[in-house]
Scaffold this motif. Structure first.
Motif, PDB file in Angstrom:
ATOM      1  N   GLN A 109      62.746  34.773  33.381  1.00 47.92           N
ATOM      2  CA  GLN A 109      62.206  35.969  32.748  1.00 47.92           C
ATOM      3  C   GLN A 109      60.790  35.733  32.223  1.00 47.92           C
ATOM      4  O   GLN A 109      59.913  36.595  32.347  1.00 47.92           O
ATOM      5  CB  GLN A 109      63.132  36.405  31.605  1.00 47.92           C
ATOM      6  N   ALA A 110      60.571  34.568  31.637  1.00 42.70           N
ATOM      7  CA  ALA A 110      59.230  34.242  31.148  1.00 42.70           C
ATOM      8  C   ALA A 110      58.236  34.198  32.302  1.00 42.70           C
ATOM      9  O   ALA A 110      57.107  34.697  32.186  1.00 42.70           O
ATOM     10  CB  ALA A 110      59.255  32.895  30.419  1.00 42.70           C
ATOM     11  N   TYR A 111      58.663  33.631  33.414  1.00 38.79           N
ATOM     12  CA  TYR A 111      57.774  33.525  34.582  1.00 38.79           C
ATOM     13  C   TYR A 111      57.381  34.902  35.096  1.00 38.79           C
ATOM     14  O   TYR A 111      56.215  35.119  35.479  1.00 38.79           O
ATOM     15  CB  TYR A 111      58.469  32.715  35.676  1.00 38.79           C
ATOM     16  N   ALA A 112      58.319  35.846  35.077  1.00 38.52           N
ATOM     17  CA  ALA A 112      58.012  37.205  35.519  1.00 38.52           C
ATOM     18  C   ALA A 112      56.968  37.841  34.602  1.00 38.52           C
ATOM     19  O   ALA A 112      56.033  38.517  35.072  1.00 38.52           O
ATOM     20  CB  ALA A 112      59.288  38.042  35.550  1.00 38.52           C
ATOM     21  N   GLN A 113      57.102  37.634  33.289  1.00 40.30           N
ATOM     22  CA  GLN A 113      56.122  38.181  32.353  1.00 40.30           C
ATOM     23  C   GLN A 113      54.760  37.497  32.517  1.00 40.30           C
ATOM     24  O   GLN A 113      53.715  38.138  32.385  1.00 40.30           O
ATOM     25  CB  GLN A 113      56.632  38.021  30.923  1.00 40.30           C
ATOM     26  N   ILE A 114      54.794  36.212  32.782  1.00 39.93           N
ATOM     27  CA  ILE A 114      53.537  35.479  33.018  1.00 39.93           C
ATOM     28  C   ILE A 114      52.835  36.022  34.255  1.00 39.93           C
ATOM     29  O   ILE A 114      51.611  36.235  34.250  1.00 39.93           O
ATOM     30  CB  ILE A 114      53.832  33.969  33.164  1.00 39.93           C
ATOM     31  N   LYS A 115      53.576  36.261  35.316  1.00 41.18           N
ATOM     32  CA  LYS A 115      52.986  36.787  36.552  1.00 41.18           C
ATOM     33  C   LYS A 115      52.355  38.159  36.316  1.00 41.18           C
ATOM     34  O   LYS A 115      51.278  38.462  36.840  1.00 41.18           O
ATOM     35  CB  LYS A 115      54.046  36.874  37.646  1.00 41.18           C
ATOM     36  N   ASP A 116      53.022  39.004  35.510  1.00 43.88           N
ATOM     37  CA  ASP A 116      52.446  40.308  35.172  1.00 43.88           C
ATOM     38  C   ASP A 116      51.136  40.140  34.409  1.00 43.88           C
ATOM     39  O   ASP A 116      50.156  40.865  34.660  1.00 43.88           O
ATOM     40  CB  ASP A 116      53.440  41.126  34.326  1.00 43.88           C
ATOM     41  N   ALA A 117      51.122  39.177  33.470  1.00 42.04           N
ATOM     42  CA  ALA A 117      49.905  38.936  32.696  1.00 42.04           C
ATOM     43  C   ALA A 117      48.790  38.395  33.586  1.00 42.04           C
ATOM     44  O   ALA A 117      47.613  38.758  33.418  1.00 42.04           O
ATOM     45  CB  ALA A 117      50.189  37.969  31.548  1.00 42.04           C
ATOM     46  N   VAL A 118      49.151  37.549  34.553  1.00 43.65           N
ATOM     47  CA  VAL A 118      48.155  37.023  35.492  1.00 43.65           C
ATOM     48  C   VAL A 118      47.513  38.176  36.262  1.00 43.65           C
ATOM     49  O   VAL A 118      46.282  38.226  36.436  1.00 43.65           O
ATOM     50  CB  VAL A 118      48.803  36.025  36.484  1.00 43.65           C
ATOM     51  N   THR A 119      48.335  39.121  36.702  1.00 43.45           N
ATOM     52  CA  THR A 119      47.820  40.276  37.440  1.00 43.45           C
ATOM     53  C   THR A 119      46.844  41.075  36.582  1.00 43.45           C
ATOM     54  O   THR A 119      45.771  41.481  37.049  1.00 43.45           O
ATOM     55  CB  THR A 119      48.983  41.184  37.889  1.00 43.45           C
ATOM     56  N   SER A 120      47.196  41.277  35.307  1.00 44.76           N
ATOM     57  CA  SER A 120      46.328  42.048  34.410  1.00 44.76           C
ATOM     58  C   SER A 120      45.014  41.331  34.143  1.00 44.76           C
ATOM     59  O   SER A 120      43.931  41.933  34.193  1.00 44.76           O
ATOM     60  CB  SER A 120      47.056  42.325  33.090  1.00 44.76           C
ATOM     61  N   TYR A 121      45.091  40.047  33.853  1.00 43.08           N
ATOM     62  CA  TYR A 121      43.867  39.284  33.571  1.00 43.08           C
ATOM     63  C   TYR A 121      42.988  39.191  34.816  1.00 43.08           C
ATOM     64  O   TYR A 121      41.753  39.237  34.726  1.00 43.08           O
ATOM     65  CB  TYR A 121      44.219  37.890  33.065  1.00 43.08           C
ATOM     66  N   ASN A 122      43.613  39.065  35.959  1.00 40.64           N
ATOM     67  CA  ASN A 122      42.849  39.006  37.200  1.00 40.64           C
ATOM     68  C   ASN A 122      42.151  40.333  37.458  1.00 40.64           C
ATOM     69  O   ASN A 122      40.978  40.376  37.858  1.00 40.64           O
ATOM     70  CB  ASN A 122      43.782  38.648  38.361  1.00 40.64           C
ATOM     71  N   ALA A 123      42.876  41.442  37.235  1.00 36.57           N
ATOM     72  CA  ALA A 123      42.303  42.772  37.443  1.00 36.57           C
ATOM     73  C   ALA A 123      41.140  43.038  36.483  1.00 36.57           C
ATOM     74  O   ALA A 123      40.214  43.796  36.800  1.00 36.57           O
ATOM     75  CB  ALA A 123      43.380  43.838  37.280  1.00 36.57           C
ATOM     76  N   ALA A 124      41.189  42.391  35.300  1.00 46.20           N
ATOM     77  CA  ALA A 124      40.098  42.557  34.329  1.00 46.20           C
ATOM     78  C   ALA A 124      38.846  41.807  34.755  1.00 46.20           C
ATOM     79  O   ALA A 124      37.773  42.030  34.195  1.00 46.20           O
ATOM     80  CB  ALA A 124      40.550  42.085  32.954  1.00 46.20           C
ATOM     81  N   GLY A 125      39.003  40.911  35.734  1.00 44.69           N
ATOM     82  CA  GLY A 125      37.838  40.203  36.248  1.00 44.69           C
ATOM     83  C   GLY A 125      37.583  38.851  35.628  1.00 44.69           C
ATOM     84  O   GLY A 125      36.465  38.330  35.717  1.00 44.69           O
ATOM     85  N   LEU A 126      38.600  38.272  34.986  1.00 41.21           N
ATOM     86  CA  LEU A 126      38.418  36.940  34.417  1.00 41.21           C
ATOM     87  C   LEU A 126      38.239  35.907  35.525  1.00 41.21           C
ATOM     88  O   LEU A 126      38.853  35.997  36.582  1.00 41.21           O
ATOM     89  CB  LEU A 126      39.624  36.566  33.551  1.00 41.21           C
ATOM     90  N   ARG A 127      37.390  34.916  35.258  1.00 39.46           N
ATOM     91  CA  ARG A 127      37.084  33.880  36.229  1.00 39.46           C
ATOM     92  C   ARG A 127      37.416  32.501  35.658  1.00 39.46           C
ATOM     93  O   ARG A 127      37.414  32.299  34.437  1.00 39.46           O
ATOM     94  CB  ARG A 127      35.587  33.896  36.587  1.00 39.46           C
TER      95      ARG A 127
END
Length: 540
Positions: free
Chosen positions: A45-63
Motif C-alpha cells: 500500500q505504501a508503494y502504491a502511494q509512493i508511485k502516485d506521489a512520484v507521478t505528481s512530482y514528475n508532472a510538476a517538473g522536478l528534476r
C-alpha cells in the motif's frame, strides 16, 4: 556490501519480499493530534502511494538534483514523500517545525529550493521565507495539487547512483550559521545495513520487528536508524508526534513494539513518575539511544525490565562510524559508549595534536577503515568546501566530542569540545542564539553557554549587556521577542544582566570563564529564570 543504488531501490525490494507486512503504523493518539487516519499501511500500500506521489512530482517538473523543503511535523506521510522524491533523484530538505522566521529565511536562502511542501498551518511562514530569502520558491500544501515548475515532465532515464544526494539536513553550526549536511543514498543504505547486522542486544530479525520512536523525523536518527532499519528487515515503524510521558508505555504496548528509540531526557522523565503495576508490561526487547543520566541507567532497566543500549554517532558520521554498547559488559552507569566496530578507525587526539594511547581524555577522531575513509559519512557541507575540508583535516573526521578510553578498549563520553548546547536532544549552537539576540535593539552584547538541567541535560544561559532596567519583566520581554525569531528550545532559559562579558586578549568571548560564571550567577539577583516561557509555539 550494498548493491542497491537508492532508498527507492531498497524499498522496492522490500515490497517484493514483504508486500503484505505493515510498514507504517499510526496510533489513535497520534491520529487524533494530526487529524489523520489511524492504523497500519502495508509495504504494498505504501508503494502504491509512493508511485502516485512520484507521478505528481514528475508532472510538476522536478528534476534530479533539485531540492525541496518539506515541513510535515512527525506525520508518517513524510517517509512516503521522501521515497517518492528519491525515485526522481530529488533532494529532500526536512524542516524542523519549531523553526521561526529568521531560521526559515536562512534555510530558504541557503538551500536554494525549487519548491516547499508543508502542512496548511505553516504555508504563510514558508511563503514569507520564500519572499524574504529572495528565492521565491512556490509553496504547496500537503495533499493539494502541486504547482508546475517546468512545462515538460522529466525524462524516465534517471538512473540512481549510490553517491547521489538523497537529503540535506541542517545541523547547528558552531562558528556561524547552520550547515547543510549533504547525505547520499549510500549514507542511508549503510545505516540500514549497519542496524540490521549490529547484533548483540540490539539484534534485529526478519521475523516482523516493530519499532516505536517519538524522535523528530526531520533529524538523522528517525530517517536513518529507524526508517532504514525497518525497511532493511521488513519491519513496521510507529512514529509518534512527540514523547508523551504519561501515555508512553501504553503507546509502546499499543504498537506491539519489539524495540524503541529514546533520548536521554526520556528516562529521566519516566523515572520521575510514580511506580505503576504495568511498568514492565511491554514486549520491547531493547531501547536504543543516547544520553541517559548515568545514575539512572541501572535503576531504569530494573524498573522497566528493558536494556538501554547507549550509542554514539553524528549526522556527519552516519553509519560510517558508530560506537554502541550493544554487548556485555555494557558498564552501565558510567556513560559508556561501548567498543568501536571493526569497520572503524579511531583516534583520541590531545590538545597538542598528539594521539593519546592511554586513558586520558581527548577529542574523538574517526574514519572508515580501508581505501574509502569517508564511506557512510556525509558527502559535504553544502556550499562550504572550506568547512568540509576543515572537518576532515589530516584524513580524519574531527567530531568535537571529548572521550576517554579504558584499558578494555571501551569508550566513555566526557564533554563537548565544540561550543554546542545539548538540550532535550537538540544541538544548539551558542553563536546561532547570540546572532539572533544581537538583533534586539536594546542588547549591546550577549554571550550564551549551557548550564546543567536535571531533566533536559542542559539549559540555555545568556549573559546580556543591557543598559535598561534589569528586571524579570525585561528578561521575559527578551525571551518573547526571541520566540518570534527562533525555535523555542534555543531561547534563553536563564538571563543574567551584566555590565561586561568575559573576553580574551583578542576581544573574543572567553567561553571557559563564561561557563564558570554562569554556574556562579544562577542564584544571583540579576539572573532571571525564564524557562516557564519555553514552550513549543502553537500555530493557529
Amino acid at each position: 556490501m550494498n548493491t542497491e543504488r537508492s532508498i527507492y531501490d531498497v524499498f522496492g525490494k522490500a515490497v517484493l519480499k514483504w508486500p503484505d507486512r505493515p510498514f507504517l503504523n499510526v496510533l489513535p493518539e497520534t491520529a487524533g493530534i494530526y487529524g489523520i487516519g489511524a492504523g497500519e499501511i502495508t509495504y504494498k500500500q505504501a508503494y502504491a502511494q509512493i508511485k502516485d506521489a512520484v507521478t505528481s512530482y514528475n508532472a510538476a517538473g522536478l528534476r534530479a538534483g533539485d531540492r525541496v523543503l518539506v515541513l510535515m511535523e512527525n506525520r508518517p506521510a513524510f517517509f512516503l514523500h521522501w521515497i517518492a522524491l528519491n525515485a526522481l533523484g530529488v533532494v529532500i530538505v526536512p524542516i524542523n517545525p519549531d523553526l521561526q522566521s529568521s531560521e526559515l529565511e536562512y534555510i530558504g536562502w541557503h538551500a536554494e529550493p525549487v519548491l516547499a511542501v508543508c502542512i496548511d498551518a505553516r504555508r504563510p511562514d514558508l511563503e514569507r521565507a520564500a519572499q524574504d530569502s529572495e528565492q521565491h520558491f512556490p509553496v504547496a500544501v500537503l495533499g493539494e495539487e502541486l504547482p508546475v515548475l517546468n512545462e515538460t515532465c522529466a525524462k524516465d532515464d534517471y538512473v540512481a547512483k549510490q553517491g547521489d544526494p538523497a537529503a540535506m539536513l541542517y545541523t547547528s553550526g558552531t562558528t556561524g550559521s547552520p550547515k547543510g549536511c549533504v547525505l547520499s543514498n549510500l549514507y542511508f543504505l549503510e545505516a540500514g545495513h549497519w542496524y540490521a547486522n549490529a547484533g548483540g542486544i540490539c539484534s534485529l530479525s526478519e521475523d516482523g520487528e516493530r519499532m516505536i520512536t517519538p524522535l523528530p523525523i526531520f533529524h538523522m536518527n528517525a530517517m536513518t536508524y529507524s526508517a532504514m532499519a525497518m525497511i532493511a528487515v521488513g519491519g513496521c515503524l510507529t512514529v509518534l508526534d512527540r514523547f508523551h510521558p504519561r501515555s508512553w508505555w501504553q503507546n509502546v504496548r499499543d504498537a506491539n513494539a519489539t524495540c524503541l528509540h529514546y533520548l536521554g531526557v526520556m528516562p529521566s522523565i519516566l523515572m520521575s513518575m510514580p511506580n505503576a503495576p504495568e511498568d514492565k508490561a511491554h514486549s520491547a526487547r531493547f531501547g536504543f539511544g543516547a544520553g541517559i543520566d548515568a545514575k539512572l541507567h541501572i535503576p531504569f532497566e530494573e524498573r522497566f525490565d528493558i536494556p538501554l543500549v547507549e550509542a554514539w554517532a553524528m549526522t556527519e558520521t552516519g553509519a560510517g562510524s558508530v560506537i554502541a554498547a550493544n554487548t556485555e559488559p555494557r558498564k552501565r552507569g558510567m556513560s559508556c559508549l561501548g567498543h568501536p566496530g571493526p569497520e572503524m578507525d579511531v583516534c583520541i587526539m590531545g590538545d597538542d595534536g598528539t594521539p593519546i594511547e592511554g586513558t586520558e581524555p581527548g577529542e574523538l577522531l574517526v574514519r572508515r577503515k580501508g581505501s574509502s575513509p569517508r564511506a557512510g559519512f556525509f558527502s559535504s557541507y553544502f556550499k562550504d568546501e572550506a568547512a568540509t575540508l576543515e572537518a576532515w583535516e589530516g584524513g580524519w573526521f574531527h567530531t568535537g566530542d571529548i572521550v576517554r578510553r579504558d584499558t578494555d578498549g571501551d569508550f566513555f563520553f566526557v564533554d563537548r569540545k565544540k561550543n554546542v548546547i545539548r538540550r532535550s536532544g537538540e544541538n544548539i549552537a551558542a553563536v546561532d542564539v547570540e546572532s539572533v539576540l544581537m538583533q534586539h535593539p536594546d542588547i549591546e552584547a550577549v554571550a550564551v553557554c549551557p548550564v546543567p538541567d536535571p531533566i533536559r541535560e542542559n539549559e540555555v544561559f545568556a549573559s546580556i549587556v543591557w543598559r535598561k532596567d534589569k528586571t524579570q519583566a525585561q528578561a521575559e520581554e527578551i525571551v518573547r521577542w526571541g520566540l518570534e525569531r527562533m525555535a523555542y528550545y534555543k531561547v534563553p532559559g536563564f538571563i543574567s544582566f551584566s555590565n561586561a562579558l568575559p573576553l580574551t586578549s583578542t576581544q573574543k568571548i572567553h567561553r571557559a570563564t563564561l561557563k564558570q560564571q554562569a554556574l556562579e550567577l544562577l542564584d544571583n539577583s540579576m539572573t532571571f529564570n525564564t524557562t516557564h516561557l519555553k514552550r513549543r509555539q502553537l500555530v493557529s
